[in-house]
Design a protein around this motif. Structure first.
Motif, short mmCIF file in Angstrom:
data_model
loop_
_atom_site.label_atom_id
_atom_site.label_comp_id
_atom_site.label_asym_id
_atom_site.label_seq_id
_atom_site.Cartn_x
_atom_site.Cartn_y
_atom_site.Cartn_z
N VAL A 29 0.84 -1.20 0.00
CA VAL A 29 0.00 0.00 0.00
C VAL A 29 0.87 1.25 0.00
O VAL A 29 0.59 2.23 -0.72
CB VAL A 29 -0.94 -0.01 1.22
N LEU A 30 1.95 1.24 0.78
CA LEU A 30 2.82 2.41 0.86
C LEU A 30 3.54 2.67 -0.46
O LEU A 30 3.74 3.83 -0.86
CB LEU A 30 3.83 2.22 1.98
N ARG A 31 3.94 1.61 -1.16
CA ARG A 31 4.61 1.79 -2.46
C ARG A 31 3.66 2.37 -3.50
O ARG A 31 4.03 3.25 -4.29
CB ARG A 31 5.18 0.46 -2.93
N ILE A 32 2.43 1.90 -3.50
CA ILE A 32 1.43 2.44 -4.42
C ILE A 32 1.19 3.92 -4.10
O ILE A 32 1.10 4.76 -5.01
CB ILE A 32 0.12 1.64 -4.33
N ILE B 127 -5.33 -0.86 -4.84
CA ILE B 127 -5.67 -0.58 -3.45
C ILE B 127 -6.91 -1.39 -3.04
O ILE B 127 -6.98 -1.94 -1.93
CB ILE B 127 -5.91 0.92 -3.22
N SER B 128 -7.91 -1.49 -3.91
CA SER B 128 -9.10 -2.27 -3.57
C SER B 128 -8.76 -3.74 -3.38
O SER B 128 -9.43 -4.45 -2.64
CB SER B 128 -10.17 -2.11 -4.66
N ARG B 129 -7.69 -4.23 -4.05
CA ARG B 129 -7.28 -5.63 -3.93
C ARG B 129 -6.34 -5.85 -2.74
O ARG B 129 -6.51 -6.80 -1.97
CB ARG B 129 -6.60 -6.09 -5.22
N TYR B 130 -5.34 -5.00 -2.59
CA TYR B 130 -4.35 -5.22 -1.53
C TYR B 130 -4.85 -4.75 -0.16
O TYR B 130 -4.40 -5.26 0.87
CB TYR B 130 -3.04 -4.51 -1.87
N ALA B 131 -5.76 -3.78 -0.13
CA ALA B 131 -6.29 -3.30 1.15
C ALA B 131 -7.71 -3.75 1.42
O ALA B 131 -8.18 -3.70 2.56
CB ALA B 131 -6.22 -1.77 1.21
N THR C 238 -6.88 8.67 2.05
CA THR C 238 -5.56 9.12 2.51
C THR C 238 -4.57 9.17 1.36
O THR C 238 -3.81 10.13 1.21
CB THR C 238 -5.04 8.20 3.62
N ILE C 239 -4.59 8.12 0.53
CA ILE C 239 -3.70 8.10 -0.65
C ILE C 239 -4.08 9.22 -1.61
O ILE C 239 -3.21 9.90 -2.18
CB ILE C 239 -3.77 6.74 -1.34
N SER C 240 -5.38 9.42 -1.79
CA SER C 240 -5.84 10.51 -2.64
C SER C 240 -5.37 11.86 -2.11
O SER C 240 -5.04 12.77 -2.88
CB SER C 240 -7.36 10.48 -2.74
N PHE D 58 6.17 -0.50 -8.68
CA PHE D 58 5.13 -1.53 -8.85
C PHE D 58 5.71 -2.92 -9.11
O PHE D 58 4.96 -3.88 -9.24
CB PHE D 58 4.19 -1.13 -9.99
N ILE D 59 7.02 -3.02 -9.19
CA ILE D 59 7.64 -4.32 -9.44
C ILE D 59 7.64 -5.15 -8.15
O ILE D 59 8.06 -4.67 -7.11
CB ILE D 59 9.09 -4.15 -9.96
N GLY D 60 7.15 -6.39 -8.24
CA GLY D 60 7.22 -7.32 -7.12
C GLY D 60 6.24 -7.09 -5.99
O GLY D 60 6.52 -7.40 -4.84
N LEU D 61 5.03 -6.57 -6.28
CA LEU D 61 4.03 -6.38 -5.23
C LEU D 61 3.48 -7.70 -4.70
O LEU D 61 3.02 -7.78 -3.56
CB LEU D 61 2.87 -5.52 -5.75
N GLY D 62 3.50 -8.75 -5.52
CA GLY D 62 3.04 -10.06 -5.06
C GLY D 62 1.57 -10.31 -5.35
O GLY D 62 0.85 -9.44 -5.83
#
Length: 419
Positions: free
Chosen positions: A229-232, A341-345, A356-358, A400-404
Protein backbone atom coordinates in the motif's frame (compact mmCIF):
# COMPACT_ATOMS: atom_id res chain seq x y z
CA UNK A 1 -28.57 -9.48 -1.95
CA UNK A 2 -27.07 -12.41 -3.85
CA UNK A 3 -23.66 -11.74 -5.35
CA UNK A 4 -23.60 -12.02 -9.16
CA UNK A 5 -21.71 -15.10 -10.34
CA UNK A 6 -19.98 -13.42 -13.29
CA UNK A 7 -18.68 -10.04 -14.40
CA UNK A 8 -21.32 -10.02 -17.13
CA UNK A 9 -24.09 -10.39 -14.57
CA UNK A 10 -22.58 -7.58 -12.49
CA UNK A 11 -22.67 -5.32 -15.54
CA UNK A 12 -26.25 -6.32 -16.32
CA UNK A 13 -27.30 -5.24 -12.82
CA UNK A 14 -25.16 -2.17 -12.24
CA UNK A 15 -24.34 -0.56 -15.61
CA UNK A 16 -26.55 2.47 -14.95
CA UNK A 17 -24.72 3.19 -11.70
CA UNK A 18 -21.41 3.12 -13.58
CA UNK A 19 -22.76 5.47 -16.26
CA UNK A 20 -23.97 8.01 -13.71
CA UNK A 21 -20.67 7.84 -11.80
CA UNK A 22 -18.68 8.30 -15.01
CA UNK A 23 -20.47 11.53 -15.89
CA UNK A 24 -20.14 12.68 -12.27
CA UNK A 25 -16.41 11.97 -12.28
CA UNK A 26 -16.02 13.88 -15.54
CA UNK A 27 -17.43 17.06 -14.00
CA UNK A 28 -14.93 16.87 -11.13
CA UNK A 29 -12.13 17.33 -13.68
CA UNK A 30 -13.63 20.27 -15.58
CA UNK A 31 -12.17 22.93 -13.26
CA UNK A 32 -8.65 21.57 -13.74
CA UNK A 33 -8.66 20.86 -17.46
CA UNK A 34 -10.49 24.02 -18.53
CA UNK A 35 -8.17 26.40 -16.66
CA UNK A 36 -5.49 26.34 -19.33
CA UNK A 37 -8.06 27.59 -21.85
CA UNK A 38 -9.35 30.30 -19.49
CA UNK A 39 -5.81 31.52 -18.77
CA UNK A 40 -5.55 33.67 -21.90
CA UNK A 41 -8.77 35.68 -21.40
CA UNK A 42 -8.13 36.09 -17.66
CA UNK A 43 -4.54 37.23 -18.26
CA UNK A 44 -5.75 39.71 -20.83
CA UNK A 45 -8.55 41.14 -18.70
CA UNK A 46 -6.92 41.22 -15.27
CA UNK A 47 -3.17 41.07 -15.99
CA UNK A 48 -2.67 38.06 -13.73
CA UNK A 49 0.49 35.93 -14.03
CA UNK A 50 0.52 32.18 -14.73
CA UNK A 51 1.61 31.60 -11.13
CA UNK A 52 -1.35 33.62 -9.81
CA UNK A 53 -3.79 31.79 -12.07
CA UNK A 54 -2.40 28.44 -10.96
CA UNK A 55 -2.69 29.36 -7.29
CA UNK A 56 -6.42 28.59 -7.31
CA UNK A 57 -5.80 24.97 -8.19
CA UNK A 58 -3.21 24.80 -5.43
CA UNK A 59 -5.88 25.89 -2.93
CA UNK A 60 -8.35 23.41 -4.42
CA UNK A 61 -5.82 20.59 -4.19
CA UNK A 62 -4.87 21.50 -0.63
CA UNK A 63 -8.51 21.29 0.48
CA UNK A 64 -8.87 17.94 -1.25
CA UNK A 65 -5.69 16.76 0.43
CA UNK A 66 -6.82 17.76 3.92
CA UNK A 67 -10.40 16.61 3.50
CA UNK A 68 -9.72 13.31 1.71
CA UNK A 69 -9.37 11.04 4.78
CA UNK A 70 -12.40 12.65 6.45
CA UNK A 71 -14.62 12.18 3.41
CA UNK A 72 -13.35 8.62 3.03
CA UNK A 73 -14.34 7.82 6.61
CA UNK A 74 -17.80 9.34 6.07
CA UNK A 75 -18.23 7.23 2.93
CA UNK A 76 -17.23 4.05 4.81
CA UNK A 77 -19.91 4.77 7.39
CA UNK A 78 -22.81 6.21 5.40
CA UNK A 79 -22.30 5.23 1.76
CA UNK A 80 -21.99 7.49 -1.26
CA UNK A 81 -25.38 8.20 -2.84
CA UNK A 82 -26.56 11.19 -0.81
CA UNK A 83 -23.03 12.58 -0.67
CA UNK A 84 -22.52 12.72 -4.44
CA UNK A 85 -25.97 14.16 -5.20
CA UNK A 86 -25.55 17.05 -2.75
CA UNK A 87 -21.93 17.60 -3.78
CA UNK A 88 -22.76 17.72 -7.49
CA UNK A 89 -25.49 20.34 -7.06
CA UNK A 90 -23.33 22.62 -4.89
CA UNK A 91 -20.19 22.20 -7.02
CA UNK A 92 -22.03 23.04 -10.25
CA UNK A 93 -23.44 26.26 -8.81
CA UNK A 94 -20.05 27.31 -7.44
CA UNK A 95 -18.33 26.65 -10.77
CA UNK A 96 -20.88 28.92 -12.46
CA UNK A 97 -20.13 31.59 -9.83
CA UNK A 98 -16.62 32.01 -11.31
CA UNK A 99 -18.39 34.14 -13.93
CA UNK A 100 -18.66 36.86 -11.26
CA UNK A 101 -14.89 37.39 -10.91
CA UNK A 102 -14.04 41.12 -10.94
CA UNK A 103 -10.24 41.04 -10.82
CA UNK A 104 -9.80 40.56 -7.08
CA UNK A 105 -7.38 37.77 -6.15
CA UNK A 106 -9.18 37.46 -2.81
CA UNK A 107 -12.38 36.65 -4.69
CA UNK A 108 -10.53 34.18 -6.95
CA UNK A 109 -9.11 32.32 -3.96
CA UNK A 110 -12.40 32.43 -2.03
CA UNK A 111 -14.27 30.79 -4.89
CA UNK A 112 -11.66 28.05 -5.08
CA UNK A 113 -12.00 27.47 -1.33
CA UNK A 114 -15.78 27.15 -1.57
CA UNK A 115 -15.59 24.95 -4.65
CA UNK A 116 -12.88 22.79 -3.06
CA UNK A 117 -15.05 22.07 0.00
CA UNK A 118 -18.10 21.09 -2.07
CA UNK A 119 -16.04 19.07 -4.55
CA UNK A 120 -14.80 16.77 -1.77
CA UNK A 121 -18.12 14.99 -2.21
CA UNK A 122 -17.49 14.16 -5.89
CA UNK A 123 -13.80 13.24 -5.90
CA UNK A 124 -12.54 9.90 -7.18
CA UNK A 125 -12.42 8.36 -3.69
CA UNK A 126 -16.19 8.61 -3.37
CA UNK A 127 -17.00 7.24 -6.83
CA UNK A 128 -14.42 4.45 -6.45
CA UNK A 129 -15.88 3.35 -3.13
CA UNK A 130 -19.38 3.23 -4.59
CA UNK A 131 -18.40 1.24 -7.69
CA UNK A 132 -16.14 -1.15 -5.75
CA UNK A 133 -18.97 -1.91 -3.34
CA UNK A 134 -21.15 -3.44 -6.07
CA UNK A 135 -18.50 -4.99 -8.35
CA UNK A 136 -16.17 -7.89 -7.53
CA UNK A 137 -15.41 -9.99 -10.61
CA UNK A 138 -15.58 -7.09 -13.03
CA UNK A 139 -14.31 -4.46 -10.62
CA UNK A 140 -11.22 -3.35 -12.54
CA UNK A 141 -13.09 -2.65 -15.76
CA UNK A 142 -15.98 -1.02 -13.88
CA UNK A 143 -13.52 1.29 -12.13
CA UNK A 144 -11.86 1.93 -15.49
CA UNK A 145 -15.14 3.02 -17.06
CA UNK A 146 -15.96 5.25 -14.09
CA UNK A 147 -12.48 6.78 -14.06
CA UNK A 148 -12.74 7.36 -17.81
CA UNK A 149 -14.77 10.35 -16.70
CA UNK A 150 -11.37 11.98 -16.10
CA UNK A 151 -10.46 11.37 -19.73
CA UNK A 152 -13.83 12.70 -20.85
CA UNK A 153 -13.20 15.88 -18.90
CA UNK A 154 -9.63 16.12 -20.14
CA UNK A 155 -10.80 15.72 -23.73
CA UNK A 156 -13.89 17.88 -23.83
CA UNK A 157 -13.37 20.52 -21.13
CA UNK A 158 -10.69 22.47 -23.08
CA UNK A 159 -12.63 22.16 -26.33
CA UNK A 160 -15.95 23.15 -24.77
CA UNK A 161 -14.36 26.03 -22.86
CA UNK A 162 -12.56 27.31 -25.97
CA UNK A 163 -15.71 27.26 -28.09
CA UNK A 164 -17.88 28.80 -25.40
CA UNK A 165 -15.32 31.55 -24.76
CA UNK A 166 -15.10 32.28 -28.49
CA UNK A 167 -18.88 32.35 -28.90
CA UNK A 168 -20.06 34.00 -25.67
CA UNK A 169 -17.04 35.17 -23.63
CA UNK A 170 -15.34 33.65 -20.61
CA UNK A 171 -18.03 34.65 -18.09
CA UNK A 172 -20.81 32.86 -19.93
CA UNK A 173 -18.49 29.91 -20.51
CA UNK A 174 -18.18 29.40 -16.76
CA UNK A 175 -21.98 29.43 -16.42
CA UNK A 176 -22.59 26.98 -19.27
CA UNK A 177 -19.92 24.57 -18.07
CA UNK A 178 -21.01 24.73 -14.43
CA UNK A 179 -24.76 24.45 -14.71
CA UNK A 180 -24.87 22.41 -17.91
CA UNK A 181 -22.31 19.72 -17.10
CA UNK A 182 -23.30 19.31 -13.45
CA UNK A 183 -26.97 19.40 -14.41
CA UNK A 184 -26.47 16.47 -16.78
CA UNK A 185 -24.69 14.55 -14.02
CA UNK A 186 -27.55 15.16 -11.57
CA UNK A 187 -30.09 14.00 -14.14
CA UNK A 188 -28.32 10.63 -14.15
CA UNK A 189 -27.34 10.37 -10.48
CA UNK A 190 -30.77 10.83 -8.94
CA UNK A 191 -32.55 7.95 -10.73
CA UNK A 192 -29.62 5.60 -11.43
CA UNK A 193 -26.77 5.89 -8.90
CA UNK A 194 -27.07 3.33 -6.07
CA UNK A 195 -24.10 1.86 -4.22
CA UNK A 196 -24.26 -1.38 -2.17
CA UNK A 197 -25.51 0.41 0.95
CA UNK A 198 -28.28 2.23 -0.93
CA UNK A 199 -29.30 -0.99 -2.68
CA UNK A 200 -29.51 -2.82 0.63
CA UNK A 201 -31.64 -0.02 2.06
CA UNK A 202 -34.03 -0.26 -0.90
CA UNK A 203 -34.31 -4.05 -0.59
CA UNK A 204 -34.84 -4.08 3.18
CA UNK A 205 -37.18 -1.11 3.11
CA UNK A 206 -34.92 0.84 5.47
CA UNK A 207 -35.54 3.98 3.46
CA UNK A 208 -32.09 5.37 4.00
CA UNK A 209 -28.67 4.81 2.47
CA UNK A 210 -27.00 4.41 5.86
CA UNK A 211 -28.20 0.81 6.24
CA UNK A 212 -25.63 -1.34 8.02
CA UNK A 213 -23.18 -3.01 5.64
CA UNK A 214 -19.65 -4.16 6.47
CA UNK A 215 -17.20 -5.23 3.76
CA UNK A 216 -13.96 -7.27 4.09
CA UNK A 217 -10.45 -5.82 4.16
CA UNK A 218 -7.68 -4.21 6.21
CA UNK A 219 -8.07 -1.69 8.98
CA UNK A 220 -6.55 1.73 8.38
CA UNK A 221 -3.72 0.95 10.81
CA UNK A 222 -2.92 -2.31 9.01
CA UNK A 223 -2.92 -0.56 5.64
CA UNK A 224 -0.49 2.09 6.86
CA UNK A 225 1.96 -0.68 7.79
CA UNK A 226 1.56 -2.61 4.54
CA UNK A 227 4.57 -2.07 2.24
CA UNK A 228 2.51 -2.70 -0.89
CA UNK A 229 0.00 0.00 0.00
CA UNK A 230 2.82 2.41 0.86
CA UNK A 231 4.61 1.79 -2.46
CA UNK A 232 1.43 2.44 -4.42
CA UNK A 233 0.88 5.63 -2.42
CA UNK A 234 4.44 6.82 -3.06
CA UNK A 235 4.16 6.26 -6.79
CA UNK A 236 0.94 8.25 -6.92
CA UNK A 237 2.41 11.13 -4.95
CA UNK A 238 5.32 11.51 -7.36
CA UNK A 239 3.14 11.01 -10.44
CA UNK A 240 0.68 13.65 -9.31
CA UNK A 241 3.41 16.21 -8.63
CA UNK A 242 4.76 16.11 -12.18
CA UNK A 243 1.58 15.09 -13.98
CA UNK A 244 -0.71 17.79 -12.63
CA UNK A 245 1.63 20.61 -13.56
CA UNK A 246 1.99 19.35 -17.11
CA UNK A 247 -1.73 18.59 -17.53
CA UNK A 248 -2.90 22.01 -16.36
CA UNK A 249 -0.39 23.81 -18.60
CA UNK A 250 -0.49 21.34 -21.50
CA UNK A 251 -2.20 23.66 -23.99
CA UNK A 252 0.43 26.33 -23.29
CA UNK A 253 3.28 23.81 -23.40
CA UNK A 254 2.22 22.78 -26.89
CA UNK A 255 1.41 26.27 -28.16
CA UNK A 256 4.78 27.67 -27.02
CA UNK A 257 6.48 25.11 -29.25
CA UNK A 258 5.24 27.01 -32.31
CA UNK A 259 1.76 25.50 -32.62
CA UNK A 260 -1.33 27.66 -33.26
CA UNK A 261 -3.69 27.96 -30.29
CA UNK A 262 -6.59 26.05 -31.87
CA UNK A 263 -4.23 23.25 -32.90
CA UNK A 264 -2.65 23.23 -29.45
CA UNK A 265 -6.09 22.77 -27.87
CA UNK A 266 -6.79 19.85 -30.20
CA UNK A 267 -3.40 18.23 -29.47
CA UNK A 268 -3.93 18.62 -25.74
CA UNK A 269 -7.37 17.05 -26.11
CA UNK A 270 -5.79 13.87 -27.50
CA UNK A 271 -4.31 13.33 -24.04
CA UNK A 272 -7.86 12.78 -22.83
CA UNK A 273 -8.57 10.29 -25.60
CA UNK A 274 -5.36 8.43 -24.82
CA UNK A 275 -6.27 8.51 -21.12
CA UNK A 276 -9.56 6.84 -21.97
CA UNK A 277 -7.73 4.13 -23.89
CA UNK A 278 -5.32 3.70 -20.98
CA UNK A 279 -8.08 3.32 -18.41
CA UNK A 280 -10.25 0.93 -20.38
CA UNK A 281 -7.40 -1.15 -21.79
CA UNK A 282 -5.62 -1.51 -18.46
CA UNK A 283 -8.92 -2.03 -16.65
CA UNK A 284 -9.83 -4.92 -18.94
CA UNK A 285 -6.38 -6.49 -18.57
CA UNK A 286 -6.19 -6.22 -14.78
CA UNK A 287 -9.38 -8.28 -14.41
CA UNK A 288 -7.54 -11.04 -16.27
CA UNK A 289 -3.80 -10.67 -15.60
CA UNK A 290 -2.10 -10.37 -12.21
CA UNK A 291 1.51 -9.18 -12.07
CA UNK A 292 3.88 -6.23 -12.31
CA UNK A 293 4.15 -5.82 -16.09
CA UNK A 294 0.93 -3.88 -16.62
CA UNK A 295 1.42 -1.45 -13.68
CA UNK A 296 5.07 -0.85 -14.63
CA UNK A 297 4.27 -0.24 -18.31
CA UNK A 298 1.36 2.07 -17.53
CA UNK A 299 3.62 4.47 -15.64
CA UNK A 300 6.72 4.08 -17.86
CA UNK A 301 4.82 5.33 -20.92
CA UNK A 302 4.46 8.67 -19.15
CA UNK A 303 8.25 9.07 -18.98
CA UNK A 304 8.41 8.82 -22.77
CA UNK A 305 5.67 11.42 -23.12
CA UNK A 306 7.47 13.97 -20.95
CA UNK A 307 10.67 13.42 -22.93
CA UNK A 308 8.86 14.14 -26.22
CA UNK A 309 7.50 17.43 -24.85
CA UNK A 310 10.91 18.83 -23.88
CA UNK A 311 11.13 20.52 -27.28
CA UNK A 312 14.08 18.60 -28.70
CA UNK A 313 12.11 17.58 -31.79
CA UNK A 314 10.60 19.91 -34.39
CA UNK A 315 7.03 19.72 -35.64
CA UNK A 316 3.69 18.80 -34.20
CA UNK A 317 4.01 15.00 -34.38
CA UNK A 318 6.36 14.61 -31.36
CA UNK A 319 4.12 16.95 -29.38
CA UNK A 320 1.06 14.93 -30.36
CA UNK A 321 2.73 11.66 -29.38
CA UNK A 322 3.99 13.19 -26.14
CA UNK A 323 0.53 14.43 -25.18
CA UNK A 324 -0.96 11.03 -25.95
CA UNK A 325 1.68 9.19 -23.88
CA UNK A 326 1.08 11.50 -20.92
CA UNK A 327 -2.67 11.08 -21.24
CA UNK A 328 -2.33 7.29 -21.46
CA UNK A 329 -0.11 7.16 -18.37
CA UNK A 330 -2.40 9.47 -16.43
CA UNK A 331 -5.44 7.37 -17.25
CA UNK A 332 -3.74 4.03 -16.70
CA UNK A 333 -1.97 5.21 -13.53
CA UNK A 334 -5.13 6.26 -11.70
CA UNK A 335 -6.93 3.09 -12.79
CA UNK A 336 -4.03 0.86 -11.72
CA UNK A 337 -3.70 2.48 -8.31
CA UNK A 338 -7.42 2.51 -7.51
CA UNK A 339 -7.85 -1.13 -8.44
CA UNK A 340 -4.69 -2.34 -6.67
CA UNK A 341 -5.67 -0.58 -3.45
CA UNK A 342 -9.10 -2.27 -3.57
CA UNK A 343 -7.28 -5.63 -3.93
CA UNK A 344 -4.35 -5.22 -1.53
CA UNK A 345 -6.29 -3.30 1.15
CA UNK A 346 -9.81 -4.63 0.56
CA UNK A 347 -13.08 -2.72 0.94
CA UNK A 348 -13.61 -2.61 4.71
CA UNK A 349 -12.02 0.85 4.99
CA UNK A 350 -11.46 1.57 1.31
CA UNK A 351 -12.80 5.11 1.62
CA UNK A 352 -10.44 6.07 4.44
CA UNK A 353 -7.43 4.26 2.96
CA UNK A 354 -7.83 5.47 -0.59
CA UNK A 355 -8.92 8.85 0.74
CA UNK A 356 -5.56 9.12 2.51
CA UNK A 357 -3.70 8.10 -0.65
CA UNK A 358 -5.84 10.51 -2.64
CA UNK A 359 -4.82 13.23 -0.19
CA UNK A 360 -1.18 12.44 -0.92
CA UNK A 361 -1.95 12.70 -4.62
CA UNK A 362 -3.64 16.03 -4.06
CA UNK A 363 -0.57 17.22 -2.16
CA UNK A 364 1.33 16.63 -5.36
CA UNK A 365 -1.45 18.25 -7.35
CA UNK A 366 -1.28 21.30 -5.10
CA UNK A 367 2.42 21.71 -5.84
CA UNK A 368 2.48 20.72 -9.51
CA UNK A 369 0.56 23.53 -11.26
CA UNK A 370 2.16 26.19 -9.07
CA UNK A 371 5.64 24.80 -9.74
CA UNK A 372 4.92 24.60 -13.49
CA UNK A 373 3.80 28.22 -13.53
CA UNK A 374 6.86 29.25 -11.51
CA UNK A 375 9.21 27.40 -13.89
CA UNK A 376 7.67 29.20 -16.85
CA UNK A 377 7.76 32.61 -15.17
CA UNK A 378 11.44 32.18 -14.24
CA UNK A 379 12.85 30.41 -17.32
CA UNK A 380 10.42 31.54 -20.02
CA UNK A 381 9.60 27.95 -21.05
CA UNK A 382 8.36 24.62 -19.71
CA UNK A 383 11.43 22.59 -20.77
CA UNK A 384 12.87 22.30 -17.26
CA UNK A 385 9.55 20.95 -16.03
CA UNK A 386 9.63 18.14 -18.59
CA UNK A 387 13.31 17.39 -17.93
CA UNK A 388 12.41 16.74 -14.29
CA UNK A 389 9.19 14.85 -15.03
CA UNK A 390 10.61 12.12 -17.30
CA UNK A 391 12.92 10.38 -14.77
CA UNK A 392 10.40 10.84 -11.95
CA UNK A 393 7.87 8.77 -13.90
CA UNK A 394 10.43 5.99 -14.38
CA UNK A 395 10.97 5.85 -10.61
CA UNK A 396 7.20 5.59 -10.13
CA UNK A 397 7.07 2.65 -12.53
CA UNK A 398 9.72 0.68 -10.64
CA UNK A 399 7.72 0.86 -7.38
CA UNK A 400 5.13 -1.53 -8.85
CA UNK A 401 7.64 -4.32 -9.44
CA UNK A 402 7.22 -7.32 -7.12
CA UNK A 403 4.03 -6.38 -5.23
CA UNK A 404 3.04 -10.06 -5.06
CA UNK A 405 -0.31 -11.91 -5.33
CA UNK A 406 -3.59 -10.35 -4.21
CA UNK A 407 -4.66 -11.35 -0.66
CA UNK A 408 -8.07 -12.83 0.16
CA UNK A 409 -10.07 -11.29 3.00
CA UNK A 410 -12.72 -13.05 5.07
CA UNK A 411 -16.14 -11.42 5.24
CA UNK A 412 -16.85 -9.96 8.69
CA UNK A 413 -19.23 -12.85 9.40
CA UNK A 414 -16.47 -15.31 8.42
CA UNK A 415 -18.70 -16.96 5.82
CA UNK A 416 -16.30 -16.76 2.88
CA UNK A 417 -13.17 -15.18 1.51
CA UNK A 418 -13.32 -12.29 -0.91
CA UNK A 419 -10.66 -10.40 -2.86
Amino acid sequence: MNDPATAREEWRRYWATVLAATVGMSFYTVLTYSLSTFMGPLEQEFGWSRTALSSGLTIFAAISMLGGPFVGAVVDRYGTRRIVIAGMALSGCTFAAFSLIDGSMVQWIALYVIYGVFALAIKSTVWSAGISSVFTRGRSFALAVMLSGVAIGQTFAPIAANRLITAFGWREAYIWLGLGWAGLALALLIPFYFDARARKARQTGAGKSSATLTLPGLTVRQALRDSRVLRIAGANLMMSMVGSGVSVHLVRIVSENGIAMDDAVNIAATAGIAGLVGKLGVGWLLDRVEGSLIPFSGFAVGALGHFLLIGLFAGSVPLLLGAMCIGFASGAGLQISTYLISRYAGLRNFGAIFGTISSMMMAGTAIGPLFAGFVHDVTGSYNLLEIIAAPVMLVCATLFIGLGPYPSFADPDGSKARP
